[in-house]
Design a protein around this motif. Structure first.
Motif, PDB file in Angstrom:
ATOM      1  N   PRO A 187       0.804  -1.219   0.000  1.00 12.62           N
ATOM      2  CA  PRO A 187       0.000   0.000   0.000  1.00 12.62           C
ATOM      3  C   PRO A 187       0.835   1.266   0.000  1.00 12.62           C
ATOM      4  O   PRO A 187       0.403   2.296  -0.522  1.00 12.62           O
ATOM      5  N   ARG A 188       2.028   1.225   0.574  1.00 13.69           N
ATOM      6  CA  ARG A 188       2.784   2.449   0.783  1.00 13.69           C
ATOM      7  C   ARG A 188       3.492   2.941  -0.467  1.00 13.69           C
ATOM      8  O   ARG A 188       3.480   4.149  -0.766  1.00 13.69           O
ATOM      9  N   ALA A 211       0.984   4.275  -3.091  1.00 15.32           N
ATOM     10  CA  ALA A 211       0.333   5.458  -2.522  1.00 15.32           C
ATOM     11  C   ALA A 211       1.278   6.644  -2.520  1.00 15.32           C
ATOM     12  O   ALA A 211       0.878   7.784  -2.822  1.00 15.32           O
ATOM     13  N   VAL A 258       1.604   7.892  -6.243  1.00 18.08           N
ATOM     14  CA  VAL A 258       0.393   8.597  -6.683  1.00 18.08           C
ATOM     15  C   VAL A 258       0.287   9.946  -5.992  1.00 18.08           C
ATOM     16  O   VAL A 258      -0.035  10.971  -6.624  1.00 18.08           O
ATOM     17  N   ALA A 259       0.550   9.982  -4.684  1.00 22.65           N
ATOM     18  CA  ALA A 259       0.449  11.237  -3.946  1.00 22.65           C
ATOM     19  C   ALA A 259       1.474  12.251  -4.439  1.00 22.65           C
ATOM     20  O   ALA A 259       1.163  13.441  -4.592  1.00 22.65           O
ATOM     21  N   VAL A 289      -1.455  13.485   1.601  1.00 20.87           N
ATOM     22  CA  VAL A 289      -2.218  12.739   0.599  1.00 20.87           C
ATOM     23  C   VAL A 289      -1.884  11.250   0.674  1.00 20.87           C
ATOM     24  O   VAL A 289      -2.773  10.385   0.602  1.00 20.87           O
ATOM     25  N   MET A 290      -0.607  10.929   0.844  1.00 23.76           N
ATOM     26  CA  MET A 290      -0.224   9.526   0.982  1.00 23.76           C
ATOM     27  C   MET A 290      -0.840   8.914   2.230  1.00 23.76           C
ATOM     28  O   MET A 290      -1.293   7.762   2.220  1.00 23.76           O
ATOM     29  N   GLY A 336      -3.670   9.687   3.620  1.00 24.60           N
ATOM     30  CA  GLY A 336      -5.079   9.405   3.330  1.00 24.60           C
ATOM     31  C   GLY A 336      -5.260   8.189   2.443  1.00 24.60           C
ATOM     32  O   GLY A 336      -6.162   7.372   2.665  1.00 24.60           O
ATOM     33  N   LEU A 337      -4.394   8.028   1.448  1.00 20.08           N
ATOM     34  CA  LEU A 337      -4.502   6.870   0.552  1.00 20.08           C
ATOM     35  C   LEU A 337      -4.206   5.561   1.287  1.00 20.08           C
ATOM     36  O   LEU A 337      -4.902   4.560   1.100  1.00 20.08           O
ATOM     37  N   LEU A 381      -7.117   4.756   3.567  1.00 21.59           N
ATOM     38  CA  LEU A 381      -8.240   4.247   2.786  1.00 21.59           C
ATOM     39  C   LEU A 381      -8.001   2.805   2.366  1.00 21.59           C
ATOM     40  O   LEU A 381      -8.920   1.971   2.406  1.00 21.59           O
ATOM     41  N   TRP A 382      -6.777   2.474   1.983  1.00 23.19           N
ATOM     42  CA  TRP A 382      -6.461   1.108   1.572  1.00 23.19           C
ATOM     43  C   TRP A 382      -6.644   0.138   2.735  1.00 23.19           C
ATOM     44  O   TRP A 382      -7.226  -0.933   2.573  1.00 23.19           O
TER      45      TRP A 382
END
Length: 270
Positions: free
Chosen positions: A10-11, A14, A17-18, A125-126, A128-129, A132-133
């Motif tokens: 996930p990291r 994320a 993308v962030a 932002v990371m 939050g992503l 969420l994951w």
């Protein structure tokens, strides 16, 4: 291997993308008329954002992080990126020796602002992503119950065992840890001599048990009984009354008590 995949999966994406989203936002902000800064070359800037996000994802984004710590991680990484890329790497590539002077720092001030803003936006932002994951992973699958290890005793043995288990949890071991002790503080008994001699203050020979624990929870109370058949403890927890604490594994580190009755009996025979 599975542990590494669980931590990185996930990291890393994320973070990328962030950082790409933050890079677009910061790049567009630089193109605002009257902003006083030049827009970065988009190709090189996006490549830099991808690398920045990958590093941010590997270094941060853990489940124990908060929004504030993610923001701080992004800011620090942006500052470190500027120091390495602008004041060190670019100077070495040009064939010179880095001097890290104030004049060089001032000449790259726009890049400093741009990189720090990139980290300041990408970090939250990371976070939050990743959150969420994890939320979707928990709701989409049945989470197996973690083994519960209870440590009774807040002395050197109990706190030492709990800290060792804490280190294993930090490496990915899936367990729950609870420390039960009658005292909130760990007393360094070898230093009591210094307190008696007035060379140390009492506050210097004790430390809160909770301060030594990162993942383990702490229960202030006295264990009244142990039921090994039901794997359950009965704990007198003060104002919260008696509590039943189930366990899978039990560590008893309550120390020892000196029985002086034999001394009294020996003295009475003299």
């Amino acid at each position: 291997m599975e542990r590494i995949r669980t931590m990185v999966l996930p990291r890393l994406p994320a973070g990328v993308v962030a950082a790409v989203a933050a890079g677009v936002a910061v790049g567009l902000l630089a193109t605002v008329p009257g902003g006083g800064a030049e827009a970065p070359p988009w190709g090189a800037w996006m490549v830099h954002a991808v690398i920045f996000g990958a590093v941010l994802g590997l270094l941060g984004g853990g489940r124990k992080q908060s929004l504030g710590s993610s923001l701080a991680a992004g800011l620090l990484l942006g500052l470190a990126d500027w120091l390495f890329r602008q004041l060190t790497l670019s100077v070495l590539v040009s064939g010179a020796v880095p001097k890290w002077t104030l004049a060089e720092a001032v000449s790259t001030f726009d890049e400093l602002v741009r990189t720090v803003l990139l980290g300041a936006v990408a970090g939250p932002v990371m976070y939050g992503l990743v959150a969420l994951w994890h939320r979707r992973a928990v709701t989409g699958a049945t989470v197996p119950r973690k083994p519960h290890i209870v440590v009774v005793g807040g002395g050197f043995g109990g706190v030492g065992a709990a800290r060792r288990l804490d280190a294993l949890v930090a490496r990915g071991l899936q367990i729950e840890i609870t420390v039960i002790s009658e005292s909130n503080f760990l007393l360094f008994t070898p230093l009591l001599v210094g307190v008696a001699a007035s060379t140390l203050e009492p506050r210097h020979v004790s430390a809160p048990v909770r301060a030594a624990l990162r993942y383990a929870s702490f229960l202030h109370g006295r264990v009244e009984s142990v039921d090994p058949d039901r794997r359950e403890l009965v704990v007198a927890a003060g104002s919260r009354g008696r509590q039943r604490v189930p366990y899978d594994e039990l560590i008893l580190a309550v120390g020892r008590c000196h029985d002086c009755s034999i001394c009294r009996e020996w003295r009475s025979t003299r």
